[in-house]
Enzyme design. Structure first.
Site, PDB file in Angstrom:
ATOM      1  N   LYS A  13     -62.772   1.106 -33.256  1.00 15.71           N
ATOM      2  CA  LYS A  13     -62.821  -0.202 -32.583  1.00 15.71           C
ATOM      3  C   LYS A  13     -63.088  -1.341 -33.564  1.00 15.71           C
ATOM      4  O   LYS A  13     -62.399  -2.348 -33.544  1.00 15.71           O
ATOM      5  CB  LYS A  13     -63.940  -0.236 -31.538  1.00 15.71           C
ATOM      6  N   ARG A  86     -69.284  -1.888 -21.638  1.00 13.42           N
ATOM      7  CA  ARG A  86     -69.454  -0.465 -21.913  1.00 13.42           C
ATOM      8  C   ARG A  86     -69.822   0.286 -20.659  1.00 13.42           C
ATOM      9  O   ARG A  86     -69.908   1.521 -20.692  1.00 13.42           O
ATOM     10  CB  ARG A  86     -70.583  -0.330 -22.911  1.00 13.42           C
ATOM     11  N   ARG A 158     -74.985   3.776 -41.292  1.00 15.36           N
ATOM     12  CA  ARG A 158     -75.686   3.187 -40.155  1.00 15.36           C
ATOM     13  C   ARG A 158     -76.758   4.151 -39.676  1.00 15.36           C
ATOM     14  O   ARG A 158     -76.551   5.347 -39.644  1.00 15.36           O
ATOM     15  CB  ARG A 158     -74.684   2.926 -39.023  1.00 15.36           C
ATOM     16  N   ARG A 169     -74.818   9.376 -28.620  1.00 16.52           N
ATOM     17  CA  ARG A 169     -73.906   8.276 -28.294  1.00 16.52           C
ATOM     18  C   ARG A 169     -72.669   8.781 -27.566  1.00 16.52           C
ATOM     19  O   ARG A 169     -72.129   8.109 -26.691  1.00 16.52           O
ATOM     20  CB  ARG A 169     -73.515   7.517 -29.573  1.00 16.52           C
TER      21      ARG A 169
HETATM   22  P1  ADP Z   1     -70.240   2.385 -31.538  1.00 23.01           P
HETATM   23  O1  ADP Z   1     -69.161   1.941 -30.601  1.00 23.01           O
HETATM   24  O2  ADP Z   1     -69.721   2.916 -32.815  1.00 23.01           O
HETATM   25  O3  ADP Z   1     -71.281   3.272 -30.904  1.00 23.01           O
HETATM   26  P2  ADP Z   1     -71.386  -0.315 -31.607  1.00 23.01           P
HETATM   27  O4  ADP Z   1     -71.571  -1.021 -32.885  1.00 23.01           O
HETATM   28  O5  ADP Z   1     -70.380  -0.841 -30.650  1.00 23.01           O
HETATM   29  O6  ADP Z   1     -71.102   1.170 -32.012  1.00 23.01           O
HETATM   30  O7  ADP Z   1     -72.798  -0.226 -30.835  1.00 23.01           O
HETATM   31  C1  ADP Z   1     -73.965   0.235 -31.458  1.00 23.01           C
HETATM   32  C2  ADP Z   1     -75.121   0.278 -30.459  1.00 23.01           C
HETATM   33  O8  ADP Z   1     -75.387  -1.052 -29.953  1.00 23.01           O
HETATM   34  C3  ADP Z   1     -74.903   1.123 -29.198  1.00 23.01           C
HETATM   35  O9  ADP Z   1     -75.171   2.486 -29.418  1.00 23.01           O
HETATM   36  C4  ADP Z   1     -75.881   0.449 -28.227  1.00 23.01           C
HETATM   37  O10 ADP Z   1     -77.212   0.830 -28.487  1.00 23.01           O
HETATM   38  C5  ADP Z   1     -75.755  -1.014 -28.566  1.00 23.01           C
HETATM   39  N1  ADP Z   1     -74.689  -1.685 -27.775  1.00 23.01           N
HETATM   40  C6  ADP Z   1     -73.566  -2.274 -28.268  1.00 23.01           C
HETATM   41  N2  ADP Z   1     -72.809  -2.782 -27.275  1.00 23.01           N
HETATM   42  C7  ADP Z   1     -73.458  -2.496 -26.118  1.00 23.01           C
HETATM   43  C8  ADP Z   1     -73.183  -2.734 -24.744  1.00 23.01           C
HETATM   44  N3  ADP Z   1     -72.059  -3.372 -24.349  1.00 23.01           N
HETATM   45  N4  ADP Z   1     -74.079  -2.291 -23.831  1.00 23.01           N
HETATM   46  C9  ADP Z   1     -75.197  -1.661 -24.187  1.00 23.01           C
HETATM   47  N5  ADP Z   1     -75.526  -1.384 -25.472  1.00 23.01           N
HETATM   48  C10 ADP Z   1     -74.663  -1.802 -26.432  1.00 23.01           C
END
Ligand code: ADP
Ligand code: ZN
Length: 215
Positions: A13, A86, A158, A169
Site C-alpha cells: 500500500k 480499516r 519498523r 496485524r
Molecule cells: P500496515 O498496513 O502495514 O499494517 P500502517 O502503516 O497502515 O501499516 O499502520 C500501522 C499501524 O497504525 C496499525 O497497525 C494501527 O495500529 C495503526 N493504524 C493505521 N491506520 C489505522 C486505522 N485506519 N485504524 C486504526 N488503526 C490504524
C-alpha cells in the site's frame, strides 16, 4: 480523483500510494505514517496511539476518524487514502464526512496478496530513518547493507514488523478489514489488483485502470 487504497499489511500500500499520488498529483494520506510521526515527535496524539501501533492493534475508530477528517478538511485538492478506512465503522464515518463536505470517492483499489507472501515481505522490510525510502532485504535490497542508497541514512525495521506483531496485524486484518473489502465491493467500484508482482508493474496496472497517461 479521490481514491482509497486497501490491502493487507505488506501488500505494498505505502509503495503504491507514493507512486500513484505522484502520478495523479494528489495528496497521499497514510494514517500509519501520521501516527508514526506523532509518536516520534512525542505529541499528545502520539502518546495516545503508541501502545496500539507498536503492538499491532487498531487505534480506536473515533481517534482515527477525527485525525483523517481534520486532514481532509484542510486539503484543497484530491486525496489518496492509505491505511484508512480499516473497519466498516470507519468507512461509514468517512462516507458521512464526504457527503457533508460535498466530496466524493471515485475509486477503491484493493491490493490482493496471499498471507504467506505478506509475512515474508513484512519481516524483510526496512526503511531509511532519515528519508523514509523503503527497502526489502529479499526483493529490493540496499546496495550497502544497513544504509540508504539515496541519502546514506541508517536503515531500520519498523517496531511492528517483528514476526509476532505481524501475525497479530494479520489477525486484525482478517477480522476487521476483510469485511470492509466486502462492504466496498457491495457499494463501490472496486479494482482488485494482483499485488504479488514487481512494484513498478503494479503501479502501471493500476494507473492504466484509472486512465492515468503512461509515462
Ligand atoms: P500496515 O498496513 O502495514 O499494517 P500502517 O502503516 O497502515 O501499516 O499502520 C500501522 C499501524 O497504525 C496499525 O497497525 C494501527 O495500529 C495503526 N493504524 C493505521 N491506520 C489505522 C486505522 N485506519 N485504524 C486504526 N488503526 C490504524
Ligand atoms: Zn535515505
Amino acid at each position: 480523483m479521490n481514491l482509497i487504497l486497501l490491502g493487507a499489511p505488506g501488500s505494498g500500500k505505502g509503495t503504491q500510494a507514493k507512486a500513484l499520488s505522484q502520478r495523479l498529483k494528489t495528496t497521499h494520506l497514510s494514517t500509519g505514517d501520521v501516527f508514526r510521526e506523532e509518536i516520534a515527535k512525542k505529541t499528545a496524539l502520539g502518546a495516545k496511539v503508541q501502545g496500539y501501533v507498536t503492538s499491532g492493534k487498531l487505534v480506536p475508530d473515533a481517534v482515527v476518524t477525527e485525525v483523517v477528517t481534520a486532514k481532509l478538511a484542510a486539503l484543497p485538492g484530491s486525496f489518496l487514502l492509505d491505511g484508512f478506512p480499516r473497519t466498516v465503522e470507519q468507512a461509514i464515518s468517512l462516507d458521512a464526512y464526504l457527503k457533508k463536505s460535498g466530496k466524493k470517492l471515485d475509486r477503491v483499489v484493493y491490493l490482493a496478496l496471499s498471507e504467506d507472501e505478506v509475512v515474508k515481505r513484512l519481516t524483510a522490510r526496512r526503511n531509511c530513518a532519515s528519508c523514509g525510502e523503503l527497502y526489502n532485504v529479499v526483493s529490493k535490497p540496499p546496495k550497502h547493507a544497513q544504509f540508504c542508497d539515496k541519502c546514506g541514512g541508517k536503515l531500520v525495521q519498523r517496531q511492528d514488523d517483528t514476526e509476532e506483531t505481524v501475525k497479530k496485524r494479520l489477525m486484525v486484518f482478517r477480522d476487521l478489514t476483510e469485511p470492509l473489502i466486502a462492504f466496498y465491493k457491495a457499494n463501490e467500484n472496486v479494482f482488485e489488483a494482483d499485488a504479488s508482482g514487481v512494484a513498478q508493474d503494479i503501479t502501471e496496472l493500476i494507473a492504466n485502470e484509472l486512465g492515468v497517461p503512461a509515462r
